[in-house]
Design an enzyme around this catalytic site. Structure first.
Site, short mmCIF file in Angstrom:
data_model
loop_
_atom_site.label_atom_id
_atom_site.label_comp_id
_atom_site.label_asym_id
_atom_site.label_seq_id
_atom_site.Cartn_x
_atom_site.Cartn_y
_atom_site.Cartn_z
N ARG A 1 -10.38 0.49 9.43
CA ARG A 1 -10.36 -0.58 9.79
C ARG A 1 -10.33 -2.02 10.55
O ARG A 1 -10.14 -3.55 10.64
CB ARG A 1 -8.26 -0.97 11.05
CG ARG A 1 -7.06 -0.69 9.79
CD ARG A 1 -5.72 -0.41 11.15
NE ARG A 1 -4.76 -0.06 10.29
CZ ARG A 1 -3.88 1.50 10.68
NH1 ARG A 1 -5.13 1.69 11.15
NH2 ARG A 1 -3.10 1.19 9.62
N LYS B 1 0.53 -1.49 -0.12
CA LYS B 1 -0.23 -0.38 0.21
C LYS B 1 0.82 0.58 0.46
O LYS B 1 0.62 2.88 -0.77
CB LYS B 1 -0.86 -0.14 1.27
CG LYS B 1 -2.09 -1.12 1.35
CD LYS B 1 -2.63 -0.68 2.49
CE LYS B 1 -1.94 -0.99 3.69
NZ LYS B 1 -1.25 -2.49 4.42
N ARG C 1 12.72 -4.73 5.69
CA ARG C 1 12.54 -3.64 5.25
C ARG C 1 13.69 -2.66 5.79
O ARG C 1 13.48 -2.76 7.49
CB ARG C 1 10.99 -2.87 6.12
CG ARG C 1 10.90 -2.42 5.45
CD ARG C 1 8.81 -1.78 4.86
NE ARG C 1 8.37 -2.50 5.42
CZ ARG C 1 7.67 -2.39 6.37
NH1 ARG C 1 6.09 -1.96 4.50
NH2 ARG C 1 6.61 -2.52 7.50
N ARG D 1 0.43 -8.75 13.96
CA ARG D 1 -0.52 -7.73 13.26
C ARG D 1 -1.45 -7.83 12.51
O ARG D 1 -2.62 -7.48 11.95
CB ARG D 1 0.44 -6.68 12.38
CG ARG D 1 1.32 -6.03 13.58
CD ARG D 1 1.66 -5.22 12.60
NE ARG D 1 1.70 -3.79 12.13
CZ ARG D 1 2.69 -3.36 11.52
NH1 ARG D 1 3.80 -3.30 11.22
NH2 ARG D 1 1.58 -2.27 10.21
N ARG E 1 12.18 -0.15 11.77
CA ARG E 1 11.26 0.07 12.38
C ARG E 1 11.25 -1.23 13.65
O ARG E 1 10.90 -2.53 13.73
CB ARG E 1 9.85 0.47 11.39
CG ARG E 1 9.88 1.82 10.92
CD ARG E 1 8.70 1.15 10.47
NE ARG E 1 8.44 2.96 9.38
CZ ARG E 1 7.90 2.55 8.40
NH1 ARG E 1 6.71 1.17 7.79
NH2 ARG E 1 7.87 3.64 7.30
#
Length: 254
Positions: free
Chosen positions: A120, A45, A159, A203, A192
């Protein structure tokens, strides 16, 4: 009387002014669009949002960034959000919807918006629909980024982010020229704290339990004509081109 923070156009380089003028002329011919991008963390996204934003002259609304900006600016809604955060509470759906409502009034959202990762939950979807209905607006398309959970772990844990610019890299699929260093500034990259396999598992569980039911609500709204199209983008590929091609396939101009 002009605001003290107003920009003096005489101080703006001619190239910048001309570039902005050409951008606005291009945007004037674009149709209004209100889009939702929905999908699990790491599904793409954030990668695709800037591409769609630039192509269709939309504003990109990521609720996490918007909340942090509202808190930093000490807006009335930002102050309320900070009070909830300081107490260790979740920011209420009504506050988030209020911040979205404020954002889409800005000139940058004149041609429409991309909501990135919101709603969400079913409750958030219903509140969003109510807010848009009051404004006489409706969603044009909901883009569902569907990707297997097994692929997401490799994407997420590899990432790396350049904090000040937001540029993202991946140790395998889009590595920086020098490991751990931003290509443009030479500054260090970070991972992160939630880009770990353990956090991702939590998640994903939340996504499957809370967010996937929103698709059913969206399909129901589609039948009522409030959402014109619900598209499902399925890809097991890691590259950007596959998803970009998918966007060309679904014809956002329709």
């Amino acid at each position: 009387m002009a605001s003290a923070s107003a920009v003096n156009l005489e101080d703006v380089p001619s190239e910048t002014l001309m570039s902005e003028l050409l951008r606005r002329m291009k945007c004037a011919t674009k149709p209004d669009k209100r889009l939702i991008l929905i999908g699990p963390p790491g599904s793409g996204k954030g990668t695709q949002s800037p591409i769609i934003k630039d192509e269709y002259c939309l504003c990109h609304l990521a609720t996490g960034d918007m909340l942090r900006a509202a808190v930093a600016a000490k807006t009335p809604l930002g102050v309320k959000a900070k009070e909830a955060m300081d107490k260790g509470e979740l920011v209420s759906d009504d506050l988030v919807i209020g911040i979205i409502d404020e954002a889409i009034k800005k000139p940058s959202c004149q041609k429409g918006f991309i909501l990135d990762g919101f709603p969400r939950t079913v409750a958030q979807a219903e509140k969003l629909d109510e807010m848009l209905e009051k404004r006489g607006a409706k969603l044009d398309k909901v883009l569902n980024f569907k990707i297997d959970d097994a692929i997401l772990e490799e994407r997420i844990t590899g990432r790396w982010i350049h904090p000040s610019s937001g540029r993202s890299y991946h140790s395998k699929f889009a590595p920086p020229k020098v490991p751990g260093v931003d290509d443009v500034t030479g500054e260090p990259l970070i991972q992160r704290k939630d880009d770990t396999a353990a956090v991702l598992k939590s998640r994903l569980e939340a996504f499957h339990q809370q967010t996937e039911p929103v698709f059913c609500v969206s399909i129901w709204l589609c039948m009522l004509g409030k959402i014109q199209n619900l598209f499902r983008i399925t890809s097991n590929l890691h590259g950007i081109k596959a998803l970009t091609f998918s966007f060309q396939q679904i014809k956002l101009n329709d």
